[in-house]
Design an enzyme around this catalytic site. Structure first.
Site, PDB file in Angstrom:
ATOM      1  CE  LYS A 152      -3.763  -2.289   2.551  1.00  9.96           C
ATOM      2  NZ  LYS A 152      -4.436  -2.436   3.850  1.00  9.96           N
ATOM      3  CB  VAL A 161      -2.219 -10.232   6.930  1.00  5.90           C
ATOM      4  CG1 VAL A 161      -2.999  -9.089   7.554  1.00  5.90           C
ATOM      5  CG2 VAL A 161      -2.566 -10.419   5.466  1.00  5.90           C
ATOM      6  CE1 TYR A 166      -5.142  -3.369  -2.182  1.00  5.45           C
ATOM      7  CE2 TYR A 166      -6.367  -5.368  -1.666  1.00  5.45           C
ATOM      8  CZ  TYR A 166      -5.666  -4.247  -1.251  1.00  5.45           C
ATOM      9  OH  TYR A 166      -5.499  -4.008   0.089  1.00  5.45           O
TER      10      TYR A 166
END
Length: 308
Positions: free
Chosen positions: A68, A262, A192
């Site tokens: 990001k 994550v 994405y």
């Protein structure tokens, strides 16, 4: 240049490893559930091009939310600050990274680029005539930052994430209804999920962290890869939003710009000193590497890393 392993850093990793048993891997993405929760490794890339490490730093990790920061940099370089922040805000949130709650209260745009809704809005802005070209631009940019043209992505992880992206789909449809995005949702999700599945090791991550630490300049070549104003913006978001809804506590305990994912990755940037790449797949309840966060806390105290 290979990383040099030091006894001192290895001792710090062993100390932080004691905490990995309290975490769990991100099993809601099936491909990430295969990780060994006890793993922990770190690479530190200095502004003079030297590197020290501990643990298995060649172990591959996918960027996940670390990406990001990098797509934000690319979008800012493409469009400028005014255009980007007309679609996404600047403010931290106390909600989980995948929450839809704040979108309902402020449907005009997501609160910041580090939550999933904001990151999807940023990826929507990446230039390219089709999804392949857009992803290729992201990948090429990340290869340049790491100085490694061999970096690719895990098709297995990307497909696993795409198949389990219903919550992100909901975020996208909500934003499309309110004019934040205006493209085909499935195309955006394919870009994405590939972006999140870009794969590298801790040394690559530390090199990228060092470029940001040096305000966008690659220390080995002295080439400017990111404008200084963009690098500073990215680091500001890393401080305020980079560790999900534990960013405030992390700023107090560690005090450096950092972004977690994550998969268990953490990219840190100690301004004007060095970049840090960490991999520890056991996560705490906020989604941050539990061993990696503890390691950074120990390192910050020992090496006086806090910028505050």
């Amino acid at each position: 240049m290979p990383c040099r392993t030091t006894k001192e850093l290895n001792e710090l990793v062993q100390e932080a490893k004691k905490y990995t048993g309290k975490g769990k891997v991100a099993d809601y993405i099936p491909a990430l559930a295969k990780a060994h929760h006890e793993e922990l490794s770190v690479a530190i890339f200095h502004d003079d091009g030297t590197c020290v490490s501990a643990g298995d730093v060649k172990q591959k990790l996918t960027l996940q939310s670390v990406s990001k920061v990098l797509t934000l940099a690319l979008a800012l370089m493409d469009y400028g600050e005014e255009a980007v922040f007309s679609k996404v805000g600047y403010e931290p949130t106390g909600d989980p990274f995948n929450s839809i709650v704040k979108l309902e209260f402020s449907p005009s745009k997501p609160l910041n680029p580090m939550i999933n809704a904001g990151a999807l809005a940023v990826t929507h802005m990446i230039k390219g005539k089709n999804e392949e070209e857009r992803f290729e631009r992201i990948l090429t940019f990340i290869q340049q930052l790491a100085g490694n043209s061999a970096i690719g992505y895990s098709a297995e992880v990307a497909e696993s994430e795409y198949r389990t992206s219903d919550l992100n789909r909901a975020l996208c449809y909500f934003m499309k209804q309110h004019g934040v995005i205006d493209e085909d949702i499935e195309e955006l999700l394919r870009v994405y999920t590939k972006q999140c599945a870009i794969e590298m090791d801790c040394l690559d991550l530390a090199r990228i962290g060092c470029v940001l630490a040096m305000d966008g300049v690659e220390p080995r070549t002295n080439l400017r890869l990111i404008p200084a104003s963009v690098a500073r913006l990215c680091k500001t978001f890393m401080v305020t939003c980079g560790m999900y809804n534990a960013s405030g506590e992390f700023a107090v305990r560690v005090g450096i710009p950092a972004k977690s994912g994550v998969s268990g990755g953490i990219m840190g940037s100690v301004p004007n000193r060095f970049g840090i790449g960490i991999f520890g797949p056991a996560l705490d309840e906020k989604g941050n590497s539990i061993g990696g966060t503890k390691l950074l806390e120990i390192m910050s105290a020992k090496y006086n890393m806090s910028m505050f």
